[in-house]
Design an enzyme around this catalytic site. Structure first.
Site, PDB file in Angstrom:
ATOM      1  N   HIS A   1      -7.450  -4.229  -0.236  1.00 33.09           N
ATOM      2  CA  HIS A   1      -6.702  -5.777  -0.587  1.00 33.09           C
ATOM      3  C   HIS A   1      -7.411  -6.420  -1.726  1.00 33.09           C
ATOM      4  O   HIS A   1      -7.196  -7.570  -1.632  1.00 33.09           O
ATOM      5  CB  HIS A   1      -6.659  -6.516   0.666  1.00 33.09           C
ATOM      6  CG  HIS A   1      -6.122  -5.792   1.905  1.00 33.09           C
ATOM      7  ND1 HIS A   1      -6.987  -5.129   2.817  1.00 33.09           N
ATOM      8  CD2 HIS A   1      -4.877  -5.818   2.111  1.00 33.09           C
ATOM      9  CE1 HIS A   1      -6.379  -4.540   3.736  1.00 33.09           C
ATOM     10  NE2 HIS A   1      -5.123  -4.785   3.587  1.00 33.09           N
TER      11      HIS A   1
ATOM     12  N   HIS B   1       0.865  -1.201  -0.035  1.00 34.64           N
ATOM     13  CA  HIS B   1       0.002  -0.127   0.245  1.00 34.64           C
ATOM     14  C   HIS B   1       0.823   1.434  -0.023  1.00 34.64           C
ATOM     15  O   HIS B   1       0.305   2.456   0.338  1.00 34.64           O
ATOM     16  CB  HIS B   1      -0.836  -0.050   1.255  1.00 34.64           C
ATOM     17  CG  HIS B   1      -1.540  -1.253   1.318  1.00 34.64           C
ATOM     18  ND1 HIS B   1      -2.546  -1.556   0.275  1.00 34.64           N
ATOM     19  CD2 HIS B   1      -2.029  -2.111   2.316  1.00 34.64           C
ATOM     20  CE1 HIS B   1      -3.078  -2.636   0.708  1.00 34.64           C
ATOM     21  NE2 HIS B   1      -2.775  -2.882   2.014  1.00 34.64           N
TER      22      HIS B   1
END
Length: 355
Positions: free
Chosen positions: A217, A55
């Site tokens: 995700h 991320h």
């Protein structure tokens, strides 16, 4: 799978090694893995966060003066472990305690709670504040409640500045909680992404399909629709933010003074005409910044129709999902306190101004 990696099992360690070499004003630790400011936060409340890798720049890219004192990176899309958080806190914390900012994903919440218990046993004062600003849903298979998205960035920035102003731990917790309740986010995926360990897309999208309300995700969103124009997609995301009703949920925080977890109820805000806000148009990793500016232009127009004035903005990649194409929108209502702390100087690998 085409990625600039060596061995899939070494991805996180090698990327952390490169981060440390590129930014000599932060320290990278490998066993267990965490990133910290040089010298720690001994004279102030330490601000710590973390989550799965993949991320970036969240969270390691936000370690530095005026933001995080430490960040704990898990493996790709995997929560960091309690021993990482414990080691990070022991490295940076002084007598004024630790604020842990936790995105609302089940693994993150549980592991940060375990770390808080371990640190409590060592006599370190703790507060865990959960960020749950995703308006796409209230519950999913991956969270107990709404997921944590872009408001995390504003919480880390504002709380990092507050710590340097001398806020105590109770004040820090109240501030972080307020920022969370003032923020709302919503995302969209145009493509899937591929984790190095799996070597195949996390989910399948048709050539003419997009997923509204996707998680970082690759968790399912609220609907899958045919591809639309940038303006139409922005309208859909912004409508979810502006039409979201005030959401009340239970809050559980570690209270060092009481030596126990304390439950309460909190309710977030709805946006009203006359509000001022910080806006984030965040890329998911595979979307050109030029396209994000097209989205921002429409978001500013929509906010204006609602009487909400965007007074600060971030446009770019701040919370990514590897190479996923798509974006997320975040609006955080500001008051004088939040704006003052947001504008305070910051110097991190991914965010820098006033220095």
């Amino acid at each position: 799978m085409k990625k600039l990696i060596n061995k899939a099992d070494d991805v996180t360690a090698e990327q952390l090694h490169g981060l440390g070499l590129a930014h000599l004003d932060i320290e990278v630790h490998h066993d267990p893995a965490f990133v910290s400011v040089v010298g720690g936060a001994k004279d102030r409340v330490a601000v710590i966060s973390g989550g799965g890798s993949g991320h970036e720049p969240l969270h390691g890219g936000f370690v530095g003066m005026g933001m995080l004192d430490a960040a704990c990176p898990g493996q790709v899309f995997t929560s960091p472990t309690p021993d990482q958080m414990y080691a990070a806190a022991k490295e940076v914390a002084g007598e004024k305690g630790v604020l842990q900012i936790v995105k609302n994903y089940t693994g993150d919440v549980l592991n940060f709670q375990m770390a808080a218990d371990m640190l409590r046993d060592d006599g370190i004062s703790m507060r865990n504040i959960i960020i749950d600003d995703d308006v796409a849903l209230k519950d999913s298979l991956y969270t107990a409640g709404r997921r944590g998205l872009g408001t995390t960035i504003i919480a880390e920035k504002v709380c990092g500045a507050a710590a340097r102003e001398g806020y105590d731990l109770d004040q820090m917790a109240a501030l972080c909680r307020k920022v969370n309740l003032y923020g709302k986010s919503m995302g969209v995926a145009l493509t899937s992404c591929t984790t190095p360990q799996n070597g195949k897309p996390s989910f399948e999208l048709g050539a003419d399909e997009i997923e509204i309300g996707i998680g970082i995700h690759g968790e399912p969103g609220v609907e899958r629709i045919k591809i639309k124009t940038a303006d139409e997609v922005t309208e859909i995301l912004a409508d979810h933010i502006f039409e979201d009703e005030a959401y009340t949920r239970k809050l559980s925080e570690w209270d060092s003074a009481k030596g126990d977890w304390v439950d309460s109820e909190v309710t977030d805000i709805t946006f009203s005409s006359g509000d001022e806000a910080i806006a984030i148009v965040n890329g998911m990793g595979g979307t050109p910044v030029s396209e994000l500016y097209t989205v921002y232009a429409k978001l500013a127009e929509i906010a204006g129709r609602h009487g909400v004035k965007i007074i600060r903005n971030l446009v770019g990649n701040y919370i990514t999902s590897l190479e996923m194409a798509g974006c997320s929108l975040t609006l955080v209502k500001v008051d004088d306190e939040i704006l003052r702390l947001y504008d305070a100087p910051v110097n991190t690998p991914a965010l820098r101004w006033g220095v």
